[in-house]
Design a protein around this motif. Structure first.
Motif: not given
Length: 316
Positions: A32-48, A275-283
């Motif tokens: 749910s993260g962004s180009p900014k490295f974070s140990t809490e949020r990995s880079g963008p990816s969604v598994l359908i 129905k649902n708006m899901v925000l992701t790709h957080f800086n």
């Protein structure tokens, strides 16, 4: 004995949960993260996922680690899709593709133009390494090439991966970018990728159950300046990196706008009637959900969710 009994109950509960989810179209936020490295949020990816079919959309930093935490085996993934070719969305494609080859997976790979070139160039550069790895199981690269198909998506023709219908549309970003819609059994999920306001997105996402969208303009906890927008989409936050769709003067800067603001994302969600708006790709790791929600509510009245790594949608 009591310890083993409790463990057995947990495992049984997980199995029942997995079986229930398999009967529905689901999206797991791998990163749910962004180009900014974070140990809490990995880079963008969604598994359908639906039944035995799994499709991975984008493969940012940390994707493999979170797939492992999710007990998802790369050899079981049927599709690898790119929204666009920015490194923060693609940087773990190479090792994932290698594992897919070694696993003998029948895989569909697709994305905007240059997708086929990326795969072809990768194979050309690493052919000796791939051949060596395959030789350990008595296989050759020419043999496993038939296991994957690579396509540059340049028209509007939907396709299927397993029983999941995949539709797509061009959206506005700094380079060629696609949003994807997944439909099966009367359920639908849309992944926007990175974008600014795009007329194609509400059309693609019409009446979707979930719209997983770029969180541009989301307000970080402790932020001194709030992202204040009115219902017309006018942005009153001079510190916001994004300009709104309508009603404002063009920025004096010639820098191309890359991401939506909250006025734009909420307007597209409203126009799509999702129905649902899901925000992701957080800086930022920590988001002021109350303040961000208040801004979104000026346009969108549906459910608002804030993505976290390994969040599963629908939430049951």
């Amino acid at each position: 004995m009591k310890k083993y009994f409790v463990l057995s109950l947990i495992l049984l509960g997980n199995l029942i949960f997995a079986q229930k989810n398999a009967a529905h179209l689901t999206a797991t936020i791998i990163g749910s993260g962004s180009p900014k490295f974070s140990t809490e949020r990995s880079g963008p990816s969604v598994l359908i996922s639906y039944q035995d079919t799994q499709i991975l959309v984008d493969m940012g930093n940390g994707t493999q680690a979170n797939l492992d935490k999710n007990s998802t085996k790369i050899k079981d993934i049927d599709g690898l899709l790119f929204t666009h070719h920015h490194l923060d969305h693609n940087e773990e494609f190479a090792p994932i593709f290698i594992q897919s080859l070694l696993g003998g997976t029948k895989t569909s790979i697709a994305g905007p133009p240059k997708t086929t070139a990326i795969v072809d160039n990768f194979i050309e550069i690493y052919d000796e390494d791939i051949e060596y790895r395959l030789s350990k199981s008595g296989r050759t690269l020419s043999q496993v090439k038939q296991n994957f198909k690579v396509v540059d998506l340049i028209d509007k023709t939907p396709f299927y991966i397993g029983s999941i219908k995949v539709s797509y549309a061009k959206v506005n970003h700094t380079i060629a970018t696609l949003a994807y819609r997944f439909d099966v059994a009367g359920e639908s999920i849309v992944v926007s990728g990175d974008l600014t306001y795009s007329e194609n997105l509400p059309v693609l996402a019409k009446n979707a159950d979930y719209l997983i969208i770029d969180s541009g303009g989301a307000i970080a906890q402790g932020s001194k300046v709030k992202n204040r927008t009115d219902k017309a989409g006018k942005n009153r936050n001079t510190n916001n990196r994004n300009s709104p769709k309508n009603g404002t003067k063009k920025s004096e800067s010639t820098k191309e706008k890359a991401h939506v603001n909250l006025a734009e994302s909420s307007l597209m969600a409203k126009e799509a009637n999702v129905k649902n708006m899901v925000l992701t790709h957080f800086n930022s790791v920590l988001i002021d959900e109350e303040a961000t929600t208040a801004e979104i509510r000026k346009n969108f009245k549906g459910s608002i969710l804030f993505a976290q790594d390994l969040m599963v949608l629908p939430q049951r």
